[in-house]
Design an enzyme around this catalytic site. Structure first.
Site, PDB file in Angstrom:
ATOM      1  N   LEU A  69      -1.737 -10.918  -2.411  1.00  0.00           N
ATOM      2  CA  LEU A  69      -1.194  -9.492  -2.765  1.00  0.00           C
ATOM      3  C   LEU A  69      -0.716  -8.800  -1.255  1.00  0.00           C
ATOM      4  CD1 LEU A  69      -1.551  -6.600  -4.615  1.00  0.00           C
ATOM      5  CD2 LEU A  69      -3.581  -6.567  -3.377  1.00  0.00           C
ATOM      6  N   CYS A  70       0.499  -8.209  -1.338  1.00  0.00           N
ATOM      7  CA  CYS A  70       0.782  -7.338  -0.315  1.00  0.00           C
ATOM      8  C   CYS A  70       1.263  -5.982  -0.948  1.00  0.00           C
ATOM      9  CB  CYS A  70       2.017  -8.067   0.511  1.00  0.00           C
ATOM     10  SG  CYS A  70       3.425  -8.118  -0.199  1.00  0.00           S
ATOM     11  N   HIS A  71       2.267  -5.290  -0.053  1.00  0.00           N
ATOM     12  CA  HIS A  71       2.755  -3.941  -0.291  1.00  0.00           C
ATOM     13  C   HIS A  71       3.673  -4.073  -1.606  1.00  0.00           C
ATOM     14  CE1 HIS A  71       4.615   0.262   0.828  1.00  0.00           C
ATOM     15  NE2 HIS A  71       3.783   0.338  -0.078  1.00  0.00           N
ATOM     16  N   GLY A  73       5.023  -7.241  -2.489  1.00  0.00           N
ATOM     17  CA  GLY A  73       5.277  -8.625  -2.956  1.00  0.00           C
ATOM     18  C   GLY A  73       5.898  -9.561  -2.313  1.00  0.00           C
ATOM     19  N   ILE A  98       0.663  -4.074  -4.360  1.00  0.00           N
ATOM     20  CA  ILE A  98      -0.205  -3.144  -4.438  1.00  0.00           C
ATOM     21  C   ILE A  98       0.176  -1.746  -5.045  1.00  0.00           C
ATOM     22  CG2 ILE A  98      -0.304  -1.988  -2.256  1.00  0.00           C
ATOM     23  CD1 ILE A  98      -3.499  -1.725  -2.577  1.00  0.00           C
TER      24      ILE A  98
END
Length: 112
Positions: A69-71, A73, A98
């Protein structure tokens, strides 16, 4: 190819792996984690910034499913590919990161 899993489909993907103790690996920077974070529900949340993943790889179990998971993708896609290249058999990217988590799964998660 790395599986792309929406936040809503994450539990289903974890179940499809047939293994226990799934993990969400959040690869965002500490300031991002302070801004917005997910609540671990049915998975362990592990936070390792993307740049530290190679040095901290031993903190992850390659036998457990990992959804990165990141901001939005992109970073998590790169980390997921790195994990797959290093022997992790059940790896996915949380599509949309996210931001999508907030829109699709938990509106209490701040968007930034």
């Amino acid at each position: 190819m790395i599986a792309q899993v929406s936040p809503l489909a994450l539990a289903e993907w974890f179940q499809s792996t047939g293994t226990a103790s799934p993990q969400v690996l959040d690869v965002r920077e500490p300031w991002e984690l302070q801004t917005a974070s997910v609540k671990p529900e049915g998975f362990e949340l592990v936070t390792i910034p993307m740049g530290e993943v190679p040095a901290r790889l031993e903190q992850l179990d390659p036998q457990r499913p990992v959804a990165c998971l990141c901001h939005h993708g992109a970073r998590s896609q790169r980390v997921a590919a790195f994990l797959a290249h290093n022997g992790f058999s059940h790896v996915a990217n949380v599509a949309g990161g996210i931001d999508a988590w907030s829109l699709e799964r938990d509106p209490s998660v701040a968007r930034y």
